[in-house]
Design an enzyme around this catalytic site. Structure first.
Site, short mmCIF file in Angstrom:
data_model
loop_
_atom_site.label_atom_id
_atom_site.label_comp_id
_atom_site.label_asym_id
_atom_site.label_seq_id
_atom_site.Cartn_x
_atom_site.Cartn_y
_atom_site.Cartn_z
CE1 TYR A 74 -91.45 3.84 -1.00
CE2 TYR A 74 -89.98 2.79 -2.56
CZ TYR A 74 -91.18 2.82 -1.88
OH TYR A 74 -92.12 1.84 -2.10
CB THR A 110 -83.60 -1.32 -4.93
OG1 THR A 110 -83.14 0.03 -4.82
CG2 THR A 110 -84.81 -1.35 -5.83
N GLY A 113 -82.40 7.37 -4.43
CA GLY A 113 -82.00 8.75 -4.70
C GLY A 113 -82.09 9.57 -3.43
CD GLN A 123 -82.48 14.17 -40.66
OE1 GLN A 123 -81.77 13.27 -41.11
NE2 GLN A 123 -82.12 14.89 -39.61
NE ARG A 155 -82.58 7.85 -38.97
CZ ARG A 155 -81.34 8.35 -38.93
NH1 ARG A 155 -80.88 9.07 -39.94
NH2 ARG A 155 -80.58 8.16 -37.88
CB THR A 185 -84.03 0.55 -14.89
OG1 THR A 185 -83.37 0.50 -16.15
CG2 THR A 185 -83.63 -0.65 -14.06
CD GLU A 209 -91.45 4.11 -8.93
OE1 GLU A 209 -92.55 3.55 -8.80
OE2 GLU A 209 -90.70 4.40 -7.98
CG ASP A 239 -86.76 -4.46 -16.28
OD1 ASP A 239 -85.66 -3.93 -16.55
OD2 ASP A 239 -87.33 -5.27 -17.03
#
Lengths: 664, 664
Positions: A135, A138, A177, A330, A333, A422, A424, A426
């Site tokens: 495809y 870009t 890709g 820990q 987070r 990024t 599909e 940004d």
């Protein structure tokens, strides 16, 4: 001999039925069993080995991808797998390949934008992989702005052909890709020119390579764009560049469902609604949201298991040190990330339903919910991928130094995941699209237009602008209605504040540009509300299994309250909650972490990840971390010899004080 | 022909003297000139090429490091470089090498912990690199907690030797840089045992490899720990593992400045104050803070230049699109990082002074400021490295898709930088140390003890607990005194709140563990205050050069106010500022971004980074980005041939529908 399980004690602590939770995570018993079968199939197949991936050269890595892709196709045929099974098997192979683009972009582009005739011609070949497609949208100088693309497709009425050309260096196709080395064909986006006029960007099917010997066709310059972030990771993919030197294709290779060029070169728009094209975008982004919970769950699983194995400080009387997972720093987070994995899972499940719903509506020519659905998928794609990327890196840090080793699996997981932020769309551009819908919705409130779907709460804006949070004790924060109203009030107030600021500008577009960072923050608030509310909705369902629902309730609360703490400034400065209520959030979070703690390892077991899929020495199911780290180290190419290559030329002259005369 | 400068227009916009700013950045005219000379020396030397680094195999990468290290030594000798010049040259070579550990850890360990006799024996050899040493402290199972190390050094009075042994797998030394392949010697930390007693962890000099042929000595098992995050990056370093099987060393190879073992095996502590050992830690961490501004400035330079080159959307009437740097969303993410680079630079400069000051005091046996200095360097190390790691990744995202290419330089910069968050003290562990000092300081206020140095503001705690911010208009936020008081009040109130919560616990240690996440946040607030206040102090100095000071004032305001916005919850919920004042911060930030915008490219030019040092196609000085991206792509190994290796085995059978019978 029984296999050792260093985490057995942790697993015994769990107060819920892990097998039932596995089904909740998978979505259904069927999904769980199928997925489990495919995962084991991949894990037991030596072709799908990936533990040496980060040490492969770029060429060997691509070759490995080509081999795995062919092998996956072969196994699909041999085992007569269904489409669902085949896709699941492929996801467990866990290696970016040209095949992803062939199936997820090339084929859907033809399905969505081709005429019946075109579909009949191209799709059978594509389904059988007699051709391999990518495809190509870009360009080197153009990413997000499709309308800025420079490749041209000029109609030549003399020959009934389009002439595809790359006029400038910046118009080189860049990034697709599978384009670099594997694809034989591409759907290429180019500016349509006919009769001396520019009709904007259209899609064309173009053959790039010979089907006989794979060499690029005349006029085509194609290649790989080079090394990308990390070792292994996305370097298995041949992201490519592509230049055209006046390449001619027949007129019928323009995808003509929505617009056509006639034999005479006349541009005609069909009556097919362009909105239909959005359906594909919604579909792709919905898949990205689902996949975010896969990636996040892998990172969290690794960090949780290793945090239970690893001990540091706190030894008393020469006894063992404290398990790292027992430290509140820990927990504070890690547990919000564990909760996020579940939250994103359910958001993805809901988006899938939404996609089905909107597809039905589109078929009935009902476009009413499309803008909101579009905003919703764009927004969730943005915040789930950003949060997941950050979370993978946070999980790496939570594993201390050893997380930096490739064999922890986390560096590669990070490197391979971040493009999601990024491609599909940004993530910042997407949030601005969400903000645009929000501003429009707020503006239309005055005219009495009732907001729908995930923006429905804005219909209660008057209440939300002046409501007061009723929390007095920490436990009050456990009420779903309290949480929901706080998130709704915050999102509504931030949107309204932006709308008010905007109304002060004489040029609305200038205003939008000027306060765009505030708009992004308002969009984030809106999207976080969606995820929180979908988690809460999920919990209204009947969920079987001992203790399963209780665990999910804890995680839902951890998710919502940790967000509330993180974005305290939003909530307090908009007056949605008081500073005192903010402090109670913290207090309640500490209690919640204590509830999650004994169930943590079982909660990541419920993801049902095989050791193969995790690809992490630190995240091993049996917790036998140190032995395996040591064994992995020996596989370093540098350990092939005791004395390193280069010793004689570059170390010995130093030691022997002969550096002045050494030839380096 | 003049070389093209795509950024010339940007450079013309600047309203300050860039050459003068370069001197401010470097610290002095001398530093600037020397540094500039060394940077050019490295950039022009083909041995120091690094543009192919991410494509090298691990073995070739290590060999490349060995070569560059030897070559740097050779150039140092040939050009008779001073120590300062040699270190600067080495920093521009920009490749992690065993030599870093030899000079920065092995030698200082002997200097700091060796007796005069030991220094006379070992240092001359080490200075001449007749031996190469590393610093072997951390073990497979033990990182932050030095007291938990398991390697043993048992004194044998019969032979007057220590027997060094690795009793368990987890006691294997793990991670030391330079250990795996290059080092001949190591300073090894091991538990001293003599007369049947354990005297805790001590340091020993141990030879690992033969000086004749570099093979490991008997009883020594040594190797490389394996691949690490990213390609290139830290994989140039031979981080190693090391196991001892009853290795015997003479008694005089224990570093005996602070404690000794006598011939009879008696353990004796000397009267040398142990605090002296902290000096080294302060020194190393101070260097890490300085280096954070180097790494951050590189990322910011790349992102800023490319944001000025790159255009996206906003084309009007077919004209060029808008420069990405003109978008407010870009500015609000990028400019705070630009400001942080300058802020960390000045914080590093100040820390260097502090280190000199404390060294003088230590020599005069004045240990009074040591705890505060220790907390201060620990805290600044933590927050500057965490912020820099995040900022490098943010800069990568700010470059859109192309930031993901290795040739953008950002992936490798990230991968090579992030260990800074873990080594020399895990960043969270360090913040807890800072919090401990803060709690102690607050507790001692009652007894009238006056806090010193960076905690001095806590002496005004009564005022800070009840002061009101006087901001009424956005411009009021430009007053340094207003900013400073807001940051002081926030830090003080967060510390006091923690201290009050702690006082509710009967067991203070349990309390400390329970609220440790709050303590970490209080420590962050304290450390951010230090950086803001040092930036403000710097601006009180006389700074020559047209417009230079004005630019720095803008950056200081951007730094402080963007932090204020980011941590709005802290400021508003502690009542330091009102929500309205918080909104004015946002308004003022927008104005500040407009002031920074025309100077942005010049502000990154002032870092004086060569294209070699940046190592980024996107960050090129001349802005000729797209041409060079295209040239770089061709260097991909996959572009050596048109048809990829593996086509015949793995692609052709698919296309030809022969997959069933293919041998894969």
């Amino acid at each position: 001999m029984e296999p050792l399980d260093y985490l057995a004690e942790e697993r015994n602590k769990a107060s819920f039925d892990v097998e039932e939770m596995k089904i909740v995570w998978a979505g259904s018993r069927h999904a769980y069993e199928m997925s489990d079968r495919m995962a084991r199939l991949v894990a037991s197949d030596p072709v799908f080995r990936k533990d040496n991936r980060t040490m492969l050269s770029r060429k060997d890595l691509l070759k490995d991808t080509l081999r795995k892709t062919a092998h996956a196709v072969k196994r699909t045929v041999e085992l007569n797998l269904s489409e669902e099974e085949s896709m699941t098997l492929w996801s467990y192979v866990d290696q970016p390949s040209y095949a992803n683009l062939h199936w997820a972009m090339f084929i859907p582009a033809i399905e969505g934008q081709g005429t019946e005739e075109q579909k009949q011609k191209w799709l059978p070949m594509a389904y059988k992989m007699q051709i391999i497609g990518c495809y190509a949208q870009t360009e080197l100088g153009h990413g997000s702005n499709v309308q800025g693309l420079e490749t041209t497709a000029t109609f030549d009425p003399e020959t009934d052909e389009f002439v595809i050309h790359s006029p400038k260096l910046t118009s080189s196709k860049w990034w697709p890709g599978g384009l670099g080395k594997a694809s034989t064909h591409a759907v290429v986006y180019a500016r349509l020119r006919t009769n001396g006029q520019d009709y904007g960007v259209q899609a064309f099917i173009i053959q790039l390579r010979s089907l006989d010997d794979h060499s690029p066709l005349p006029g085509i310059t194609v290649g790989d764009v080079g090394m990308k972030f990390g070792s292994g990771a996305y370097n298995s993919m041949d992201n490519g560049f592509l230049r055209f030197d006046h390449v001619r294709i027949p007129r019928n290779q323009m995808l003509m469902r929505v617009s056509q060029v006639t034999r005479e070169g006349k541009y005609v728009r069909s009556d097919v609604p362009r909105q239909l094209l959005y359906g594909t975008m919604v579909s792709v982004r919905q898949i990205i949201v689902s996949e975010s919970s896969c990636a996040l769950s892998r990172a969290v699983c690794i960090a949780t298991r290793y945090s239970a194995v690893r001990r540091q400080f706190g030894s008393q009387n020469g006894g063992p040190e404290t398990q790292v997972i027992n430290y509140k720093t820990q927990q504070s987070r890690l547990f919000p990330l564990l909760a996020s994995a579940y939250a994103f899972r359910f958001a993805g499940e809901w988006l899938k339903w939404l996609y089905t719903d909107v597809t039905k509506r589109l078929k009935a020519n009902d476009f009413s919910t499309l803008p909101e659905v579009h905003a919703c998928t764009a927004g969730l794609k943005s915040i789930t991928t950003s949060a997941t990327a950050d979370a993978i890196e946070e999980c790496r840090k939570l594993c201390g130094g050893h997380g930096y080793l490739s064999c922890s699996g986390l560096p590669e997981l990070f490197a391979v995941y971040i493009p999601n932020c990024t491609f599909e769309g940004d993530n910042i551009v997407l949030l601005l699209q969400v903000a645009r819908i929000l501003m429009k919705t707020v503006a239309q409130l005055a005219s009495g237009k009732k907001p729908v779907g995930t923006t429905a709460y804005l219909g209660r804006v008057e209440h939300l602008m002046q409501c007061h949070c009723e929390v007095r004790r920490a436990e009050d924060w456990l009420k779903p209605s309290v949480i929901l109203e706080a998130f709704e009030a915050r999102a509504a107030r931030m949107s309204v504040a932006c709308a008010q600021t905007l109304s002060g500008f004489s040029n609305p577009e200038e205003g939008f540009a000027d306060i765009s960072s505030d708009l992004v923050e308002a969009a984030v608030a809106h999207c976080q509300l969606i995820i929180v509310s979908k988690f809460i909705e999920k919990l209204k369902q009947d969920i079987p299994g001992k203790g399963v629902k209780t665990q999910l309730e804890n995680l839902c609360n951890v998710y919502a309250l940790s967000l509330l703490h993180k974005h305290l400034g939003d909530f307090v400065s908009t007056g949605c909650i008081t500073p005192e209520q903010g402090a109670l959030v913290n207090e309640q979070l500490r209690s919640l972490y204590s509830l999650v703690r004994p169930n943590a390892v079982a909660l990541v077991d419920a993801f049902n990840h095989t050791d193969h899929y995790l690809g992490s020495v630190l995240g091993r199911y049996d917790g036998n971390v140190y032995q395996k780290l040591y064994e992995e180290a020996w596989k370093s190419p540098l350990n092939d010899t005791d004395v390193p290559d280069g010793y004689r030329e570059y170390i010995r002259p130093l030691l022997k004080q002969q550096i002045r005369t050494a030839r380096l």
